[in-house]
Scaffold this active site. Structure first.
Site, PDB file in Angstrom:
ATOM      1  CG  HIS A 131      95.251  42.633 -47.928  1.00 57.22           C
ATOM      2  ND1 HIS A 131      96.609  42.434 -47.959  1.00 57.22           N
ATOM      3  CD2 HIS A 131      94.927  42.685 -46.602  1.00 57.22           C
ATOM      4  CE1 HIS A 131      97.081  42.373 -46.726  1.00 57.22           C
ATOM      5  NE2 HIS A 131      96.075  42.508 -45.894  1.00 57.22           N
ATOM      6  CG  PHE A 376      97.001  33.290 -44.593  1.00 54.69           C
ATOM      7  CD1 PHE A 376      97.952  32.451 -45.158  1.00 54.69           C
ATOM      8  CD2 PHE A 376      96.741  33.163 -43.244  1.00 54.69           C
ATOM      9  CE1 PHE A 376      98.626  31.500 -44.394  1.00 54.69           C
ATOM     10  CE2 PHE A 376      97.401  32.230 -42.466  1.00 54.69           C
ATOM     11  CZ  PHE A 376      98.352  31.393 -43.040  1.00 54.69           C
ATOM     12  CB  CYS A 377      96.147  38.520 -49.038  1.00 51.89           C
ATOM     13  SG  CYS A 377      97.469  38.080 -50.157  1.00 51.89           S
ATOM     14  CB  ALA A 378      93.536  38.428 -44.193  1.00 49.99           C
TER      15      ALA A 378
END
Ligand code: PMP
Length: 455
Positions: A131, A376-378
């Site tokens: 992100h 995982f911020c993805a």
């Protein structure tokens, strides 16, 4: 569970890990007793290198303000801050006219990148990015690139997207060096060649690359590099954006304030400001000298150890981990670019029938192993890897077992690096095998969205 016999089995064969703080910390198990903590979450934040800590401790008594004091310690701190910039410049193999700007983190660096783009810039980003690389371009014309299935396809996708790029218009491709989800290495030099041929620049999200591989701006050809100290053994709140000076020089300062301004006079209803040139233009406020010094110390430590031996050791740990997980039938390791794609020490996986948050919690509570679970911020990448639709609810629902055929909504990630002993990855593989085979030995419940052991 079996580990292939050809794999190295001892530290002697692998070489010792670099000394890090916390390697002697023990943690309690819910099942009783204590074990040494196995820190396998380097991709989130790595432990501190002992040499970095020693450097910081030696400097701190001499700490003073930077670029704003006449006293001896201010002068010394200013010199150390600027020397740290030179160390980073050398570490990255910067071109003579590149700027090195200290930031707070990779996220901060990429937001700074977005803030200094010339008017009319077109940005190209893979939808699979973290992100921090996906979201800063909100005020920019953005082309999202689809997820590739191989490294070669990644280059082709960039080439296709840029075939229509107007070379008169500024363009920027933002790409990761190593994925924080799969650990896979992206073909950065090849993507850069394609981007440059179309007249676009490249910013490299090197957050997961810098701790694991040499990153040489000249060799890769990229225009900008962004990374964080806390993922490279120097967790004192500093990151870097390094690269071509022109866009940085011509843009409005990222932050307005002292240090970024050369001269301020009253004019009309407000102020006329002459902004600094160079890195100071984007470093308003008192610089984080401890963070910059720590980050530079980590650069020196990695260089002096030598990436050849660091990479060889990490690859041996990786082979061992992947071979161990491959021998557990319920485990699926996540990969976007294909099984043959080279990786750094980051491995995400799911275990059939398990909510990943439940598994991660049991690894911690019953085995003393610290991993990360989640997306995982993805989010778009993890959803794609798990085969889940964007409208599927993301609540993990731990700790209930998954129904037969039900897909997990998140994954477990184990990540390691220069300070990891073999025992940590062996313990992980043995613990996953045991949990997959026998189930958890403890009872868990969900509390504030986290899966925790019932006490
Ligand atoms: N990019 C990648 C690939 C990352 O793994 C991370 C951190 N997980 C970031 C960017 C953001 O780094 P930071 O949190 O240090 O800003």
């Amino acid at each position: 569970m079996s580990v292939q016999p050809s794999l190295p089995t001892t530290e002697v064969e692998l070489g010792d890990p670099l000394p890090v703080l916390g390697s002697d910390v023990t943690v309690p198990l819910v099942t009783g007793g204590e074990v040494p903590y196995a820190a396998l979450d380097y991709a989130a934040s790595s432990p501190v290198l002992a040499s970095v800590w020693n450097d910081v401790a030696s400097y701190v008594p001499y700490y003073g303000s930077v670029h704003r004091g006449a006293g001896y310690l201010s002068q010394l701190s200013t010199d150390l801050f600027e020397q740290s910039r030179e160390t980073v410049r050398e570490f990255l193999g910067c071109r003579a006219d590149d700027e090195v700007v200290f930031t707070r983190s990779t996220t901060d660096s990429l937001n700074m990148m977005a803030a200094v783009l010339p008017a009319g810039t077109k940005v190209y980003v893979f939808e699979t990015e973290h992100h921090a690389a996906l979201l800063p371009w909100r005020d920019t014309e953005l082309t999202l690139l689809r997820a590739p299935g191989t490294r070669h396809e990644a280059v082709e996708i960039v080439a296709e997207a840029l075939a229509g790029h107007d070379p008169e218009r500024p363009g920027l491709v933002c790409v990761t060096g190593a994925s924080n989800v799969t650990g896979e290495l992206w073909p950065v030099a090849e993507i850069t060649e394609v981007a440059h041929a179309a007249g676009a620049r490249v910013v490299l999200d090197a957050a997961q690359l810098v701790p694991h591989r040499p990153v040489d701006i000249g060799e890769l050809g990229v225009d900008y590099v962004a990374f964080s100290g806390h993922k490279m053994y120097a967790p004192f709140g500093t990151g870097v954006l390094a690269g071509r000076a022109d866009w940085l020089r011509e843009a409005e300062p990222y932050l307005a304030g002292g240090g970024a301004s050369r001269r301020v006079v009253r004019g009309g209803d407000g102020f006329c400001v002459e902004w600094q040139h160079g890195s100071a233009r984007h470093e308003a406020g008192s610089p984080n000298v401890v963070g910059a010094y720590a980050l530079a110390s980590a650069c020196r430590a990695l260089r002096s150890q030598g990436f050849a031996s660091l990479v060889a050791r990490e690859e041996a740990l990786l082979r061992r981990t992947l071979a161990g997980l491959a021998a557990i039938p319920q485990v699926k390791v996540l990969s976007l670019l294909g099984d043959c794609a080279p990786r750094v020490g980051v491995v995400s996986f799911v275990v059939e029938g398990w909510n990943s948050s439940h598994l991660a919690s049991a690894l911690s509570a019953e085995h003393g192993i610290g991993v990360r679970d989640g997306m995982f911020c993805a989010h778009p990448l993890v959803r794609a890897l798990l085969g889940n639709a964007p409208d599927q609810p993301d609540e993990c629902g731990a700790p209930e077992p998954l129904a037969p055929g039900e897909r997990p909504v998140n994954a477990v990630r184990a990540s390691f690096g220069a300070g990891t002993p073999v025992e940590h990855v062996d313990r992980l593989v043995a613990a996953v095998a045991r949990l997959a085979r026998d189930g958890a030995r403890w009872t868990y419940r969900t509390e504030a969205g986290r899966c925790v052991p019932v006490r």
